[in-house]
Design an enzyme around this catalytic site. Structure first.
Site, PDB file in Angstrom:
ATOM      1  N   ASP A 137       0.842  -1.191   0.000  1.00  0.00           N
ATOM      2  CA  ASP A 137       0.000   0.000   0.000  1.00  0.00           C
ATOM      3  C   ASP A 137       0.881   1.246   0.000  1.00  0.00           C
ATOM      4  O   ASP A 137       2.101   1.169   0.158  1.00  0.00           O
ATOM      5  CB  ASP A 137      -0.946   0.006   1.209  1.00  0.00           C
TER       6      ASP A 137
ATOM      7  N   ASP B 191       1.103   5.137   1.613  1.00  0.00           N
ATOM      8  CA  ASP B 191       0.600   6.050   2.620  1.00  0.00           C
ATOM      9  C   ASP B 191       1.128   7.457   2.377  1.00  0.00           C
ATOM     10  O   ASP B 191       2.250   7.643   1.896  1.00  0.00           O
ATOM     11  CB  ASP B 191       1.019   5.594   4.020  1.00  0.00           C
TER      12      ASP B 191
ATOM     13  N   ASP C 173       9.031   4.685  14.962  1.00  0.00           N
ATOM     14  CA  ASP C 173       9.843   3.758  15.746  1.00  0.00           C
ATOM     15  C   ASP C 173      11.162   3.391  15.084  1.00  0.00           C
ATOM     16  O   ASP C 173      12.209   3.438  15.715  1.00  0.00           O
ATOM     17  CB  ASP C 173       9.042   2.497  16.090  1.00  0.00           C
TER      18      ASP C 173
END
EC number: 2.7.7.19
Length: 460
Positions: free
Chosen positions: A74, A76, A158
């Site tokens: 996908d 983003d 992260d």
């Protein structure tokens, strides 16, 4: 895989808490990405938001994967526009979420997720799927997320390899955490101090393992060092969230490597305590059965075949079951009730750590129950079992047990042949079983054909 678990850089080490406030900018000639590689819909969203005066970039996994030559699942987008502002620009947009809102923009079957730049509260959390409130004395971050600047958004992520922003208009990459360097060196590294980041959200330990296995990366030594000591913190994570994380770990197509890393870093114990005990009690059998099941899972995913979490959890928990069954049988409980009671007990304990939904626990128990029923083939039982909707899963599980070295007196081969036979041959196979009945007592010699009485059939 484990040989490269701890991996150091060839370049001088940076202080683990170093955070860059201005990005390294890689122009088109300094990287391999081209805007044509990205979803044209995602590129169009970025262009439209920039034209409207907002900052907007393609971000995270799609940038990382294309740098590695992997086709992204996908695409983003991260932007300075609020969800309401994004929705005002796109008629096909839908705002989702409550505490932290995202926008899904629909283009037929393709959905582009657009997130507003996020910031942490002081020492705040960065996980996309953590939406909690207040704080804790352990240092874990429990507040809701808030909007922020591009720099804030980069630093709350992260992993360095997930903090890359690509601008398809200027064809530049903005790199706030040396993520390009770590992608090129195939390295998993946390942004910030690893111990603090794990304490904020212990699930980051699982994410480090998942990405290392998925991408075939090594875990940077400072990122890996605190994990064994902090692994018990996973017990504080809600069991429902851990179920979702376990699915990500074992249904990514790299479950076998993931399992090895989880065991090595002592993370598996916090997820599957009973199976960890089985790894100590029967190490060869337990390790072989789970590894074989996970390799089969990886192969099915690679081949595009469906994988049921029920079979996966059945395999992960099975090595802890036989000892419990034997304990109940030693108290005088018959085999099938003993199996059912032990299964109930084991699954109930496991759900305290990883909340397996009922839609999976029921077929898990049915697969296990089949293991007790498959040896019982006399009379019409074999045909009844063959018609059972759980037969195939139970049969596959039987073959898995045999591959792990379990002795079944040729039961798997018998069922393989039985499925391939015609009715006459099946009756002959039943007649030829001989030996003992299911209770272990010597069985009377069978009468076949016209000589077999109806009463004899009923007794079988």
């Amino acid at each position: 895989m484990l040989k490269k678990l701890f991996k150091s850089l060839n370049t001088p080490a940076r202080h683990p808490q170093h955070r860059r406030t201005t990005p390294e900018v890689l122009n088109a000639g300094q990287h391999s990405l081209q805007r044509s590689q990205f979803s044209r819909h995602a590129v169009g969203i970025v262009e439209r938001l920039q034209t409207a005066g907002y900052q907007a970039y393609l971000v995270g996994g799609c940038v990382r994967d294309l740098m590695l030559g992997i086709v992204p699942k996908d695409f983003d987008v991260a932007t300075s526009a609020t969800p309401e502002q994004v929705r005002a620009e796109f008629r096909n947009a839908r705002v989702i979420g409550r505490r932290f809102k995202l926008v899904h923009i629909h283009f037929g079957r393709e959905i582009i997720e657009v997130a507003t730049f996020r910031a942490n509260h002081p020492e705040e959390d960065d996980e996309q799927d953590v939406h909690r409130s207040s704080s804790s004395e352990s240092g874990r971050i429990l507040r809701d997320n808030v909007y922020g600047t591009l720099e804030d958004d980069a630093q709350r992520r992260d992993l360095t390899i997930n903090a890359l922003y690509y601008d398809p208009v200027s064809e530049r990459i903005l790199d706030y955490a040396n993520g390009v360097h770590d992608v090129r060196n195939r390295l998993i590294r946390l942004i910030g101090d690893p111990t603090q980041r794990y304490q904020e959200d212990p699930v980051r330990m699982l994410r480090a393992v998942r990405f290392a296995a998925k991408l075939d990366f090594g875990i940077e030594k400072h990122t890996a060092a605190p994990i064994r000591e902090l692994a018990p913190m996973l017990r504080e994570i809600p069991s429902a969230r851990l179920f979702e994380e376990v699915l990500k770990l074992f249904l990514s197509g790299h479950a076998a490597d993931t399992f090895e890393m989880l065991v090595d870093l002592h993370l598996f114990d916090s997820l599957f305590p009973a199976t960890t005990q089985a790894l100590e009690d029967t190490p060869t059998y337990t390790h072989t059965l789970i590894s074989e099941a996970l390799r089969n899972t990886d192969l099915r995913i690679k081949q595009g075949k469906p994988v049921t979490p029920a079979f996966l959890f059945a395999a992960l928990l099975w090595p802890a079951l036989p000892a419990r069954v034997l304990r109940l049988q030693s108290r005088g409980m018959p085999p099938i009730p003993a199996m059912q009671e032990a299964a109930h007990e084991l699954i109930a304990e496991q759900c305290q750590r990883v909340a397996i939904p009922k839609r999976f626990t029921i077929p898990i128990r049915e697969i296990w129950d089949m293991q007790e029923r498959l040896p019982r083939r006399s009379g019409k039982r074999a045909d009844l079992l063959l018609d059972n909707p759980r037969f195939r899963a139970g049969y596959d599980f039987l073959l898995l047990r045999e591959k792990a070295g379990e002795e079944t007196d040729g039961l798997g081969e018998w069922w393989t042949d039985y499925q391939d036979c015609n009715d006459s041959e099946r009756r002959e196979m039943i007649a030829d079983l001989g030996g003992k009945d299911e209770s272990g007592a010597p069985r009377k010699r069978r009468r076949t054909g016209a000589k077999r009485s109806k009463r004899g059939e009923a007794d079988e």
